[in-house]
Design a protein around this motif. Structure first.
Motif: not given
Ligand SMILES: [Zn+2]
Lengths: 129, 388
Positions: B159-160, B163, B166, B298, B302, B304-305, B308-309, B311
């Motif tokens: 995880t970043t 992320q 976001w 999720c 997962q 972090g993904r 992101a962006d 969601n």
């Protein structure tokens, strides 16, 4: 850099042997004679099998960092961490006497006792091994 | 026996204040109670059950019930930290289902902002608690306990910080439409990453606000719900749990939501994919990521993904969350975000959220929270609600 002053722990009859040993430089963990497992923080009743046959056991003071966070917004920055002991349990602690920004999860550490305020017993902390 | 369909949330009120230097905590509780009862179309005399937690002044519910001069036959002061009020809705539904009360009032209020609280300062959480002697001397504040969860999540799952950021970006997109929100400015991932690091790896903008205020809910029996002139929000599932250090078998990568979430979904008979809107306790950005995984939105690791962006942004992403701006941007009264999570879910189900963030055809919503410290010991509560 100045070091954070460490408040003295509030000792009670259940935990007095740990702190008495700490004053002699000995690091103990609690283990269970019924199920064999060591636990943290020390309790009279085993948190795994609920036996009252718990006993103080000398520990090596060796472990690895499970997680760590450096508190930047404090007069004296400090590192809070969980360290997984060679004897099994993972304990909350501070990592001291080192470059805090270089600390990494998985890094080996060794125990150091640090003095506490008001003549309290020394507190178990860790430093890079 | 289940609480499914046994109770309805018919009153919800969020105090508009964010700085209440001129009010007492008891007064804020009572103002919230008044607001929620007025919203439901009920009066104080209708209340026969009262629920509060540790933010209420005095011993349990006694001082506040006396201050408001309530005539009660059911009282509950379950304290799971900031998520208590989510559990209170479930407890109220249980009490109503058992005939112990018919109109349950839940209040939360506090003024940590006026009193100068900070999540970066170590706080004594009970001198007699068995963990205090082992942890208080270490400088456990709120943020560094959560930061250790974030550090471990990053180490174990990749995880970043981007992320995590976001989550804040999504909350800020929602808060811009809330005139009461403390922080209404839309922020970017870069803004979060450029804000000062408070406790590695968390930045200032990874943290919720410190605000005064409060909220209240009114939970009622079905026959009363049907007599009121408000959209009906039906309680259909709930779960609660706690998780600690497990005797030293510490695992910071998951929360007690792994138990409260599945229990709530099972009772409601729905799946995470069915949820149209989710209120997720956002004490810190990492809190949201871990809880979304634990609730099953999720896979573990997962989160972090998943966030992101955009969601989590209403109208943009797959799972609109905290459309009031949440604790990250709107409000975190008494340092306890549970009640505002239920309130915004009720707004969404009624179709009364701000038009810019209202989820279309929002007929199924979830409110979930944790309380205490995710990094040491915490409670969790999940609530699933349906528009009728
Ligand atoms: Zn045992």
């Amino acid at each position: 850099m100045a070091e954070r002053k460490i408040p003295a722990p509030g000792i009670n009859p259940e935990t007095e042997p740990f702190w008495a040993a700490a004053r002699e430089g000995r690091f103990l963990v609690k283990g269970c004679a019924a199920c064999g497992k060591n636990h943290w923080y020390p309790r009279a009743i085993c948190p795994f099998c609920f036996s009252d046959r718990t006993e103080w056991r000398p520990a090596s003071g060796r472990g690895v960092i499970y997680s760590v966070s450096v508190m930047k917004r404090a007069p004296e920055p400090y590192a809070i961490a969980y360290v997984t002991l060679e004897e099994g349990p993972t304990m909350m602690t501070n990592i001291v006497d080192c470059d805090l920004d270089a600390l990494r999860i998985g890094q080996p550490v060794r125990l150091v006792f640090k003095p506490t305020e008001g003549g309290g017993p020394p507190f178990p902390m860790f430093t890079p091994a | 026996m289940s609480i499914k369909g046994k109770a309805y949330i018919m009153g919800a009120y969020e105090h508009p204040t964010r700085l209440a230097k001129d009010k007492s905590v008891a007064q804020l509780h009572a103002e919230c109670a008044l607001g929620a009862l007025a919203d439901a179309g009920l009066s104080k005399e209708d209340v026969d059950g009262y629920f509060c937690a540790g933010d209420a002044p005095g011993l349990g519910p006694l001082a506040m019930a006396d201050y408001m001069n309530l005539k009660l036959r059911h009282l509950d002061s379950t304290d799971l930290g900031g998520c208590s009020y989510i559990a209170h809705v479930a407890h109220a539904a249980q009490a109503i289902a058992m005939g112990k009360c018919r109109v349950a009032l839940i209040t939360l209020a506090g003024r940590p902002r006026s009193e100068g609280h900070s999540g970066a300062v170590p706080r004594m959480r009970g001198a007699d608690a068995p963990d205090t002697q082992w942890e208080f001397p270490l400088g456990v504040a709120t943020i560094n306990a959560y930061a250790m969860c974030a550090a471990r999540h990053m180490y174990q799952f990749g995880t970043t910080p981007e992320q995590l950021a976001w989550v804040k970006v999504a909350a800020s997109h929602h808060a811009q439409h809330n005139p009461h929100a403390m922080l209404r400015e839309v922020v970017t991932v870069e803004d979060v990453l450029n804000s000062p690091v408070i406790a590695t790896p968390l930045h200032r903008l990874d943290c919720c606000v410190v605000s005064d205020g409060g909220g209240a809910l009114v939970v009622v029996a079905p026959e009363i719900a049907k007599s009121l002139n408000r959209p009906r929000v039906k309680v259909i599932g709930a779960g609660e749990s706690m998780k600690g250090q497990m005797g030293g078998e510490v695992d910071l990568t998951y929360s007690a939501g792994v138990r409260s979430g599945p229990a709530a979904f099972a009772e409601a008979g729905v799946k995470p994919a069915d949820i149209k809107y989710a209120s997720i306790y956002d004490s810190f950005t990492i809190t949201v990521v871990i809880q979304l995984e634990d609730l099953g939105f999720c896979e573990k690791g997962q989160g972090g993904r998943f966030v992101a962006d955009g969601n989590l942004i209403s109208g943009v992403g797959r799972l609109p969350f905290n459309t009031d701006g949440g604790g990250l941007c709107n409000n975190h009264p008494a340092n306890r975000g549970g009640i505002t999570k239920v309130i915004e879910a009720v707004r969404q189900l009624r179709g009364e959220a701000h038009p810019a963030v209202q989820v279309k055809n929002c007929d199924l919503a979830l409110a979930h929270g944790t309380g205490g410290l995710l990094g040491s010991r915490h409670g969790a509560a999940t609530l699933i609600m349906e528009r009728e």
